[in-house]
Design a protein around this motif. Structure first.
Motif, short mmCIF file in Angstrom:
data_model
loop_
_atom_site.label_atom_id
_atom_site.label_comp_id
_atom_site.label_asym_id
_atom_site.label_seq_id
_atom_site.Cartn_x
_atom_site.Cartn_y
_atom_site.Cartn_z
N LEU A 102 0.81 -1.21 0.00
CA LEU A 102 0.00 0.00 0.00
C LEU A 102 0.85 1.27 0.00
O LEU A 102 0.39 2.32 -0.44
CB LEU A 102 -0.93 0.01 1.22
CG LEU A 102 -2.11 -0.98 1.17
CD1 LEU A 102 -2.83 -1.01 2.51
CD2 LEU A 102 -3.08 -0.61 0.06
N SER A 103 2.08 1.15 0.53
CA SER A 103 2.91 2.35 0.64
C SER A 103 4.36 1.94 0.74
O SER A 103 4.69 0.79 1.07
CB SER A 103 2.49 3.17 1.88
OG SER A 103 3.37 4.25 2.09
N GLU A 104 5.24 2.93 0.46
CA GLU A 104 6.67 2.69 0.64
C GLU A 104 6.98 2.53 2.12
O GLU A 104 7.93 1.84 2.51
CB GLU A 104 7.48 3.86 0.05
CG GLU A 104 7.26 4.09 -1.45
CD GLU A 104 7.90 3.02 -2.28
OE1 GLU A 104 8.66 2.19 -1.74
OE2 GLU A 104 7.62 2.97 -3.51
N ASP A 105 6.18 3.18 2.98
CA ASP A 105 6.38 3.11 4.43
C ASP A 105 5.56 1.97 5.00
O ASP A 105 4.65 1.43 4.36
CB ASP A 105 5.96 4.44 5.08
CG ASP A 105 6.74 5.62 4.51
OD1 ASP A 105 7.94 5.43 4.24
OD2 ASP A 105 6.13 6.70 4.32
N ARG A 106 5.88 1.64 6.23
CA ARG A 106 5.13 0.57 6.92
C ARG A 106 3.72 1.06 7.22
O ARG A 106 3.51 2.19 7.67
CB ARG A 106 5.85 0.19 8.22
CG ARG A 106 5.10 -0.88 9.03
CD ARG A 106 5.89 -1.23 10.29
NE ARG A 106 5.13 -2.14 11.12
CZ ARG A 106 5.03 -3.45 10.93
NH1 ARG A 106 5.69 -4.00 9.92
NH2 ARG A 106 4.32 -4.22 11.73
#
Length: 678
Positions: free
Chosen positions: A631-635
């Protein structure tokens, strides 16, 4: 037992003592299909054969038509010919075997018979005629022609053709008759080998007392009536009845012991009066070249036609009239599920064009019970169907199932060809894009010795007095259907050719009058006709569209309020009265069946959210999943922190696993509200 390949037909002929009072030949021809012949069990509730199929009825007629004129006119014994298909090789049609077998069985039974008679089928593939083609060859053939004949000539023709020129059809008849002659020789050889002598029909002595009296007393009066060409059919019949009644009164006044009075008992007076009228009519045509209504031999009766005569609740309608013959034809457009499943021995599939012909008693001014369709109705409907099938649009471009019903409102000869003309107009009124309009005419013949007269557009009385009923249907380009029946024992191919050629200008004249009513198919369909969309999908993906237990396709039909049919070959047909709904159903199915590749980018809505990810409808009806890690580059701690049901997102196909599941990603994919990188 007639065998060809693995097709076997048992044909029997039975004769029993005639019934008293019978003044006609009581001949019954039956054709029975046994589904064990093709290794099948009947599909009915009772799991046994029931009433004859339509094709079986047509085969009964195919046997009857060449056999009936070959029995002596004086024979009054009950005759029955039964043909049973015992085994079916799907390469060899059994019908022509049954026709030839009927001749041989009759000869073996020593029944008086002007035979032998035989029948063959002729096909045309490329430039080559094929004798007795297989079922598969018939499907590819430009011609399906059955010719039956005797040593004296052709006695029956039945044909469907793909707009073939007259000369090609004539050559096919000649080619077929050569095959007929070989089968006739084979029958003669078999009878000789068995030591069976053919029964030569010897007519019984005929009492000429009454015929001679009627000829002397009535000929002048009948002749005067026949020369009054301006008389209507009703007035002519009334005057002839008056003459018959007057001579009946004269005979009744004779002494009881008078030979003429004795000879006129029962039906003899009526029958002999008809025979005299027939003789005088034929003589007038042969000598003066004038018919009872004053027409020349090649003249067509007055024609009128109108299209769209019924409200548009009826998808297409037309009224066609020629002389006193009037036919109302009505066309209906249906969906693929309306096709007729053929539960018979023929290996061909469903029928998507149905032509039904009705002949109510009021059409001839008679009263009788209204029953289910008889053999005549089925036969005339099949002839009209055969005439129109070659000009129907391809299924791929016009996927409708078509049904035409021809209602005979008034009959005075050739209602079958009136059905062809009216049905052409009704189909065009319904908006069916026919390749070409079809017209038809019925030809007659009178033969006395070497004198032959061919009549164009025969009416009822000319059918009664003549020796031939030859129906020819076709387009401006060529012939689409033929049906010829004889009352004599054979006709030279050259005479048949003359009748075929004389029919062409009549057909074109009728066609010109038809096109004054409607000259091309209507551009729009009736607002009450279903709207169909047809397209093809990969047959391997049919299961995807149907879904487990049919849930997927049921969901599509409920969502779009449409009717969906899928054939085994992958052709999908969507029916709806709402064009937008049909298009939506098509988008869903195309989305379900589109093959998705890794790396493709789609924009779609979030349909479901689960703890480990979210589902996106990337195509109508087709979903993929974004794992929470994509869903995202971040957690991401919680899916709802990034997306919710109803959000529009742009995703890229990351992979398609070995179970066909589509895995998506948002990582590195610009979103609709995010500026694209420069």
């Amino acid at each position: 037992m007639m065998e060809c390949g693995d097709t076997a037909v048992l044909v029997t002929a039975t004769r029993s003592t005639g019934r008293p009072g019978i003044d006609f030949l009581p001949l019954t021809c039956d054709y029975e299909e046994r589904l064990y012949a093709a290794g099948r069990i009947p599909g009915s509730f009772f799991r046994r054969e029931g009433r004859p199929s339509e094709r079986a009825v047509l085969t009964c007629r195919l046997i009857d038509r060449p056999m009936r004129p070959l029995f002596p006119g004086w024979l009054r014994d009950d005759l029955q010919i039964v043909a049973m298909c015992m085994s079916l090789d799907e390469r060899v049609p059994p019908d022509v075997l049954a026709v030839t077998g009927a001749s041989l069985a009759t000869l073996l039974a020593r029944i008086p018979f002007h035979g032998p008679m035989a029948a063959v089928r002729v096909g045309l593939i490329g430039d080559d005629f094929i004798l007795n083609p297989s079922f598969r060859e018939i499907e590819r053939s430009e011609l399906d022609l059955v010719v039956a004949g005797t040593p004296q000539g052709v006695v029956m023709v039945e044909a469907g053709a793909n707009q073939l020129p007259e000369q090609d059809v004539i050559e096919a008849i000649d080619f077929g008759y050569e095959g007929v002659c070989e089968l006739i020789k084979a029958q003669q050889t078999l009878l000789k080998d068995l030591g069976i002598e053919q029964v030569i029909p010897e007519p019984p002595a005929v009492d000429t007392t009454l015929p001679s009296f009627l000829e002397q007393e009535c000929s002048p009066a009948i002749g005067e009536v026949l020369k009054q060409f301006e008389l209507s059919k009703e007035d002519r019949d009334s005057q002839l009845d008056a003459i018959k009644e007057q001579v009946g009164e004269t005979i009744a006044a004779l002494p009881d012991d008078d030979a003429i009075k004795a000879a006129a008992a029962g039906k003899a007076l009526g029958n002999d009066f008809k025979s005299l009228t027939k003789k005088l009519m034929r003589g007038q045509i042969l000598s003066a070249g004038k018919r009872v209504d004053g027409r020349s031999l090649d003249q067509v009766r007055p024609i009128s036609a109108a299209a769209g005569v019924l409200p548009k609740r009826v998808h297409g309608s037309a009224l066609f009239q020629r002389g006193l013959t009037q036919v109302l034809s009505c066309a209906t457009l249906g969906t693929p599920s309306d096709s007729q499943e053929m539960d018979d021995l023929n290996p061909s599939g469903d029928k998507t064009y149905l032509h039904h012909y009705n002949f109510p008693p009021f059409s001839t001014g008679e009263t009788r019970p209204m029953r289910s369709p008889g053999r005549r109705e089925i036969g005339h409907g099949a002839l009209a169907e055969r005439a129109l099938v070659p000009v129907l649009p391809p299924k791929e471009s016009f996927p409708y199932v078509l049904r035409v019903v021809s209602e005979c409102l008034s009959s005075n000869g050739s209602t079958s060809m009136g059905s062809v003309c009216g049905s052409t107009l009704a189909l065009m009124d319904a908006g069916v894009p026919l390749k070409a309009p079809v017209s038809g005419a019925a030809m007659g013949l009178i033969k006395e010795g070497e004198e032959v007269r061919i009549l164009t557009d025969i009416q009822g009385i000319e059918d009664f007095l003549g020796d031939m009923d030859f129906k020819v249907a076709g387009t401006e380009k060529g012939i689409t259907a033929l049906q010829m029946d004889m009352k004599i024992t054979g006709l030279a191919v050259s005479t048949v050719a003359e009748a075929v050629n004389q029919a062409r200008p009549a057909r074109l004249h009728i066609l010109e009058k038809m096109l004054e009513a409607i000259d091309k198919p209507r551009e729009g369909l009736s607002p009450h006709a279903p709207r169909l969309l047809s397209f093809r999908i990969d047959p391997e993906l049919i299961g995807t569209v149907i879904g487990p237990g049919g849930r997927t396709i049921k969901g599509i039909t409920e969502r779009t309020n449409t009717k969906i049919d899928i054939e085994d070959g992958g052709v999908v047909t969507i029916a709806s009265h709402d064009g937008a709904a049909a298009e939506e159903a098509q988008r869903i199915i195309e989305g379900l069946t589109r093959r998705v590749s890794e790396g493709e980018v789609f924009t779609g809505g979030i349909t479901r959210v689960i703890p480990i990810g979210a589902f996106v409808e990337i195509l109508p009806g087709k979903e993929g999943m974004i794992h929470i890690s994509q869903l995202s580059e971040d957690r991401v701690e919680k899916v709802e922190d990034v997306v919710n049901v109803g959000d529009q997102v742009t995703v890229r196909v990351r992979e398609i696993d070995n179970r066909g599941r589509i895995n998506l990603t948002l990582r590195g994919v610009p979103q609709p509200d995010t500026p694209l990188p420069v």
